[in-house]
Structures are given as structure tokens and as C-alpha cells.
Design an enzyme around this catalytic site. Structure first.
Site, PDB file in Angstrom:
ATOM      1  N   LYS A 182     -41.223 -20.976  -8.840  1.00 59.22           N
ATOM      2  CA  LYS A 182     -40.782 -20.124  -7.989  1.00 59.22           C
ATOM      3  C   LYS A 182     -40.687 -20.987  -6.333  1.00 59.22           C
ATOM      4  O   LYS A 182     -41.480 -21.995  -6.426  1.00 59.22           O
ATOM      5  CB  LYS A 182     -41.741 -18.904  -7.600  1.00 59.22           C
ATOM      6  CG  LYS A 182     -43.082 -19.352  -7.330  1.00 59.22           C
ATOM      7  CD  LYS A 182     -43.518 -19.316  -5.823  1.00 59.22           C
ATOM      8  CE  LYS A 182     -44.939 -19.666  -5.683  1.00 59.22           C
ATOM      9  NZ  LYS A 182     -45.423 -20.357  -4.444  1.00 59.22           N
ATOM     10  N   ASP A 242     -50.456 -14.859  -8.839  1.00 62.90           N
ATOM     11  CA  ASP A 242     -48.678 -15.025  -8.771  1.00 62.90           C
ATOM     12  C   ASP A 242     -48.201 -14.676  -9.881  1.00 62.90           C
ATOM     13  O   ASP A 242     -47.075 -14.546 -10.245  1.00 62.90           O
ATOM     14  CB  ASP A 242     -48.398 -16.590  -8.382  1.00 62.90           C
ATOM     15  CG  ASP A 242     -48.529 -16.891  -7.010  1.00 62.90           C
ATOM     16  OD1 ASP A 242     -48.798 -16.083  -6.082  1.00 62.90           O
ATOM     17  OD2 ASP A 242     -48.421 -18.138  -6.653  1.00 62.90           O
TER      18      ASP A 242
HETATM   19  P1  ATP Z   1     -49.270 -22.166  -6.789  1.00 62.05           P
HETATM   20  O1  ATP Z   1     -48.082 -22.239  -6.496  1.00 62.05           O
HETATM   21  O2  ATP Z   1     -49.351 -20.603  -7.753  1.00 62.05           O
HETATM   22  O3  ATP Z   1     -50.252 -22.299  -6.002  1.00 62.05           O
HETATM   23  P2  ATP Z   1     -49.122 -24.554  -8.162  1.00 62.05           P
HETATM   24  O4  ATP Z   1     -47.607 -24.889  -8.359  1.00 62.05           O
HETATM   25  O5  ATP Z   1     -49.512 -25.149  -6.878  1.00 62.05           O
HETATM   26  O6  ATP Z   1     -49.426 -22.957  -8.042  1.00 62.05           O
HETATM   27  P3  ATP Z   1     -49.942 -25.212 -10.736  1.00 62.05           P
HETATM   28  O7  ATP Z   1     -48.712 -26.079 -11.133  1.00 62.05           O
HETATM   29  O8  ATP Z   1     -49.985 -23.831 -11.091  1.00 62.05           O
HETATM   30  O9  ATP Z   1     -50.086 -25.136  -8.983  1.00 62.05           O
HETATM   31  O10 ATP Z   1     -51.401 -25.810 -11.183  1.00 62.05           O
HETATM   32  C1  ATP Z   1     -52.633 -25.563 -10.276  1.00 62.05           C
HETATM   33  C2  ATP Z   1     -53.948 -26.080 -11.158  1.00 62.05           C
HETATM   34  O11 ATP Z   1     -53.899 -25.234 -12.298  1.00 62.05           O
HETATM   35  C3  ATP Z   1     -53.797 -27.565 -11.480  1.00 62.05           C
HETATM   36  O12 ATP Z   1     -54.652 -28.385 -10.917  1.00 62.05           O
HETATM   37  C4  ATP Z   1     -53.800 -27.551 -13.164  1.00 62.05           C
HETATM   38  O13 ATP Z   1     -54.855 -28.449 -13.390  1.00 62.05           O
HETATM   39  C5  ATP Z   1     -54.190 -26.097 -13.492  1.00 62.05           C
HETATM   40  N1  ATP Z   1     -53.488 -25.441 -14.678  1.00 62.05           N
HETATM   41  C6  ATP Z   1     -53.777 -24.949 -15.728  1.00 62.05           C
HETATM   42  N2  ATP Z   1     -52.990 -24.486 -16.303  1.00 62.05           N
HETATM   43  C7  ATP Z   1     -52.034 -24.986 -16.013  1.00 62.05           C
HETATM   44  C8  ATP Z   1     -50.443 -25.272 -16.578  1.00 62.05           C
HETATM   45  N3  ATP Z   1     -50.251 -24.326 -17.865  1.00 62.05           N
HETATM   46  N4  ATP Z   1     -49.809 -25.793 -15.954  1.00 62.05           N
HETATM   47  C9  ATP Z   1     -49.923 -26.480 -14.817  1.00 62.05           C
HETATM   48  N5  ATP Z   1     -51.066 -26.449 -14.109  1.00 62.05           N
HETATM   49  C10 ATP Z   1     -52.337 -25.779 -14.921  1.00 62.05           C
END
Ligand code: ATP
Length: 289
Positions: free
Chosen positions: A9, A134
């Protein structure tokens, strides 16, 4: 065997309305699903959970959101059967694109199908909200206004299809850090969520582009000026608008058409320390197809 796509997203807006007694921030944000996605394949096993990810440094253990989603379904419905999950990640990690939440949403749907649970959207969202704010949005997708912690959703008409360039600098920003710094700094400009909803309803891409606003952007730019630099580079190439998504560090640009998106991406790929993707906004009627 069940295969599910987990879409990323972007935030068209992100506002913080205050801090709640439970420690969470009250938000109001317009979220938009994009085509960039991870792919998850779930297979029944006699018991337990196993997870394999094509990214070696991302831990495939019980802390991974994909694993936690499977464990939650097992627990909630007293399943004795297990699951093996193959996760192909394409969404950059810790990027502000809700990659982990999207994976969790996909596993909830996948487990429901694999075990014939027939879970309603409401039930899936209730389970999802236990794992992350989210996740309900990731389950439903499209264009939505998210309030509360991000889990209270109002469906909006689909944003007209728009080509999007995503640029992820090779730095990590923790969501907790961004919110904490926002509490200290605040923001000069807040989104007009009413106005952007009107432009979305009118199908006016230019109007939407003008109203992009994220209160966490200045917080993250204060520490990482590369974000501002990437924004300016994409605007100089003629993008309709450019902004940081979520708590960053991914910067996205809305392009006038596919050709322009490819041109902007080509330009940005000269940057050594960034990953660049071309995608487009995902419309709900296409998502379900
Ligand atoms: P948001 O936009 O919801 O804040 P994000 O895109 O910034 O999310 P994610 O890629 O969801 O961040 O990753 C955040 C943390 O979650 C990472 O530090 C990672 O170690 C952990 N994590 C746990 N499961 C997963 C997964 N399946 N894919 C990616 N990261 C994961």
C-alpha cells in the site's frame, strides 16, 4: 495448496490526531493498494508451522508476521493440522509499504481457504487487527479512509488508475521512531482528508495529486535528507506529485502515464543506493477478478 497475493500500500494522506490512553496514535489516513506484491503459497501439513522466505536475512521464525497469522488461526479455531508457507518477497522490508501486514493478511485468507473455514471479511479483519493496525486494510484493499489505530475502515470509490514509481532508499526507518519524533516535533501542514475524498469521488487524479500530505514526512526528512532529494528529482522529471509513504523511507511519485513512470524510474535507477519499482494503483474490481 492455496496461493495468495499480498499487495503493498501507499499512503495518499497520513494525519495524526493525537495520542490515545492505550498508547497508540489516533490516525486518519487515505490508503491505496498498489500492484507490487509478495506471493504466498500455503500447503497443509500434519502439524505445526514452517516458513520459507526467498530473502535469507529476513527471519522465518515465529516472530514473522506470516507465521504469527497462521498460529493465530490455528489457536482461534483449535486446528490440529499444520501448514507450510512459501513466501516470495518483492515488497521491500521496513519501507512504509505495509509488506509484513500484507503477508499476514494473505496468510489469514489462505488459512481460511486451506482449512475450509469460510471466514467472513469481518472475522478476518477482527483477527487481523489483533496482529497489526494495517492488516484489516490489507485484507480488504482498494482505496480507503483508515481511522482509529488504522483499523477502522471506510471504503472510498477506487482511485482512478494511476502509474506509480516507488523508490526505496537503502536505509531503515522504524515506525516507532517516526511516531515518537512526531510527538516531539509536530507538523506544519496537515492533510485535508475531506477534500481528497471529494477528488477521489470525482475521479480527479490531478486533484488527488495536489492533496497528498503525510505528517511523518518532515520528521523522517529531518534525519534523512535523501528523501527530499528523491522527491525533488521525480518532480523535476514531471511527476504529478511525490511523497513519502507511511513512516518511510519509501518515496513514491504519481506519474501521468506508464511512459512517464518508466522514464522517471529509469532516471532514479541511476541512484546506487535505492531500489526502484514501477507499479500502479490497484482497483478493487480488478483485485477480486
Ligand atoms: P508499515 O508500513 O505497516 O509500517 P513497513 O512496510 O514499514 O510496514 P514491514 O515491511 O511490514 O514494514 O516490516 C516491518 C518489520 O516487520 C521489519 O523490521 C521486519 O523484520 C518485520 N516483519 C515481520 N514479518 C515480516 C514479513 N513477513 N515481511 C516483512 N517484514 C516482516
Amino acid at each position: 495448496m492455496v496461493t495468495v497475493e499480498a499487495n503493498a500500500k501507499i499512503n495518499l494522506t497520513l494525519d495524526i490526531l493525537g495520542k490515545r490512553p492505550d498508547g497508540y496514535h489516533e490516525v486518519a489516513m487515505v490508503m491505496q493498494t498498489v500492484g507490487l506484491h509478495d506471493t504466498l503459497t500455503l500447503e497443509k501439513r500434519e502439524q505445526g508451522i514452517s516458513l520459507n522466505i526467498n530473502v535469507p536475512w529476513l527471519k522465518a521464525d515465529e516472530k514473522n508476521l506470516a507465521w504469527r497469522a497462521a498460529a493465530l488461526v490455528q489457536e482461534e479455531f483449535g486446528l490440529t493440522g499444520g501448514v507450510h508457507i512459501e513466501l516470495i518477497k518483492r515488497i521491500p522490508v521496513a519501507a512504509g509499504l505495509a509488506g509484513g501486514s500484507a503477508d499476514a493478511a494473505a496468510v489469514l485468507k489462505g488459512m481460511s481457504e486451506l482449512y475450509g473455514l469460510n471466514l467472513s471479511d469481518n472475522k478476518l479483519c477482527e483477527l487481523g487487527a489483533k496482529l497489526g493496525s494495517d492488516i484489516p486494510f490489507c485484507l480488504l484493499g482498494g482505496t480507503m479512509l483508515a481511522t482509529g489505530r488504522g483499523e477502522v475502515l471506510k471504503r472510498l470509490p477506487d482511485m482512478p488508475e494511476t502509474w506509480v514509481v516507488l523508490v526505496k532508499p537503502r536505509i531503515s526507518v522504524s515506525t516507532a521512531w517516526a511516531y515518537q519524533n512526531y510527538d516531539e516535533q509536530g507538523a506544519e501542514r496537515h492533510p485535508d482528508n475531506e477534500a481528497i475524498q471529494k477528488e477521489i469521488a470525482r475521479g480527479n487524479r490531478k486533484g488527488v495529486a495536489k492533496l497528498l500530505c503525510n505528517v511523518l514526512e518532515s520528521v523522517t526528512i529531518n534525519k534523512y535528507d535523501v528523501i527530499e532529494r528523491y522527491k525533488q528529482m521525480m518532480l523535476a522529471k514531471g511527476a504529478m506529485a511525490s511523497m513519502m509513504s507511511g513512516s518511510g523511507p519509501t518515496v513514491f511519485a504519481l506519474a501521468k502515464n506508464r511512459e512517464q513512470a518508466e522514464e522517471i524510474a529509469g532516471f532514479m535507477r541511476q541512484e546506487k543506493n535505492a531500489d526502484v519499482f514501477v507499479t500502479r494503483t490497484f482497483q478493487l474490481n480488478r483485485m477480486k477478478a
